[in-house]
Scaffold this motif. Sequence first.
Motif, PDB file in Angstrom:
ATOM      1  N   ASN A  72      10.943  36.781 -23.927  1.00  0.00           N
ATOM      2  CA  ASN A  72       9.927  35.848 -24.478  1.00  0.00           C
ATOM      3  C   ASN A  72       8.940  37.133 -24.304  1.00  0.00           C
ATOM      4  O   ASN A  72       8.692  38.224 -23.984  1.00  0.00           O
ATOM      5  CB  ASN A  72       9.362  34.317 -23.743  1.00  0.00           C
ATOM      6  CG  ASN A  72       9.845  33.443 -23.716  1.00  0.00           C
ATOM      7  OD1 ASN A  72      10.882  33.788 -24.668  1.00  0.00           O
ATOM      8  ND2 ASN A  72      10.090  32.901 -22.739  1.00  0.00           N
ATOM      9  N   ASP A  73       7.958  36.695 -25.053  1.00  0.00           N
ATOM     10  CA  ASP A  73       6.774  37.487 -25.008  1.00  0.00           C
ATOM     11  C   ASP A  73       5.596  37.589 -23.670  1.00  0.00           C
ATOM     12  O   ASP A  73       5.939  36.509 -23.552  1.00  0.00           O
ATOM     13  CB  ASP A  73       5.988  37.714 -27.053  1.00  0.00           C
ATOM     14  CG  ASP A  73       5.147  36.117 -27.125  1.00  0.00           C
ATOM     15  OD1 ASP A  73       4.793  35.591 -26.357  1.00  0.00           O
ATOM     16  OD2 ASP A  73       5.198  36.069 -28.076  1.00  0.00           O
ATOM     17  N   SER A  74       4.321  38.168 -23.994  1.00  0.00           N
ATOM     18  CA  SER A  74       3.655  37.892 -23.034  1.00  0.00           C
ATOM     19  C   SER A  74       2.503  36.923 -22.856  1.00  0.00           C
ATOM     20  O   SER A  74       2.983  36.726 -21.496  1.00  0.00           O
ATOM     21  CB  SER A  74       2.212  39.437 -23.071  1.00  0.00           C
ATOM     22  OG  SER A  74       1.990  39.734 -24.392  1.00  0.00           O
ATOM     23  N   SER A  75       2.510  36.538 -23.751  1.00  0.00           N
ATOM     24  CA  SER A  75       2.276  35.247 -23.593  1.00  0.00           C
ATOM     25  C   SER A  75       3.917  33.742 -23.969  1.00  0.00           C
ATOM     26  O   SER A  75       2.965  32.530 -23.493  1.00  0.00           O
ATOM     27  CB  SER A  75       1.253  34.643 -25.096  1.00  0.00           C
ATOM     28  OG  SER A  75       2.281  34.550 -25.982  1.00  0.00           O
ATOM     29  N   ASP A  77       5.817  33.157 -24.852  1.00  0.00           N
ATOM     30  CA  ASP A  77       6.712  32.228 -26.609  1.00  0.00           C
ATOM     31  C   ASP A  77       7.628  33.304 -26.787  1.00  0.00           C
ATOM     32  O   ASP A  77       7.510  34.638 -26.220  1.00  0.00           O
ATOM     33  CB  ASP A  77       5.430  32.934 -27.897  1.00  0.00           C
ATOM     34  CG  ASP A  77       4.799  31.465 -27.736  1.00  0.00           C
ATOM     35  OD1 ASP A  77       4.530  30.613 -26.949  1.00  0.00           O
ATOM     36  OD2 ASP A  77       3.521  32.273 -27.956  1.00  0.00           O
TER      37      ASP A  77
END
Length: 145
Positions: A72-75, A77
């Motif tokens: 996942n990305d930093s948010s 997602d």
Amino acid sequence: MHLLQDELQAGQRAVADLNTEDAWSAFLRFGRARFDTPDTPDADGLLFQYGTYSFDGPPTFSLDLTRQFEINDSSGDHHHYLQVHCELRYDSAAPLSALGSFESWFFHDTEDDLDQWAEGLTGRGAWAVVREHRPVEIRVYREQV
């Protein structure tokens, strides 16, 4: 990727000297190790697939044992998947080609049981055919998908 290579070399043998059963056992040991993955149903999966393919040369029977992780990305997602492959390639043989192609997935953190999944695969008639052949090449690599 290094953990899978360590499992493949656990018997102090070179990867090139392993047979199908050795690679499968190492893959299952690697598959039992748990990692910090996102809390989604397909964040940590194992894939057992085989078939005859000509990706980079003449048609070759291949058994591909893959572990897939969701990244996942930093948010939080979904960004991509990271796949760690243990690909066993075999000389062309009519009994292997006759198996066609097949794939089966297992995902951690579901109601499925890893041992039952593995037993179901090795209980298939195709497994008896594949394990009688020695791989001519074993490749361990990772890729982002």
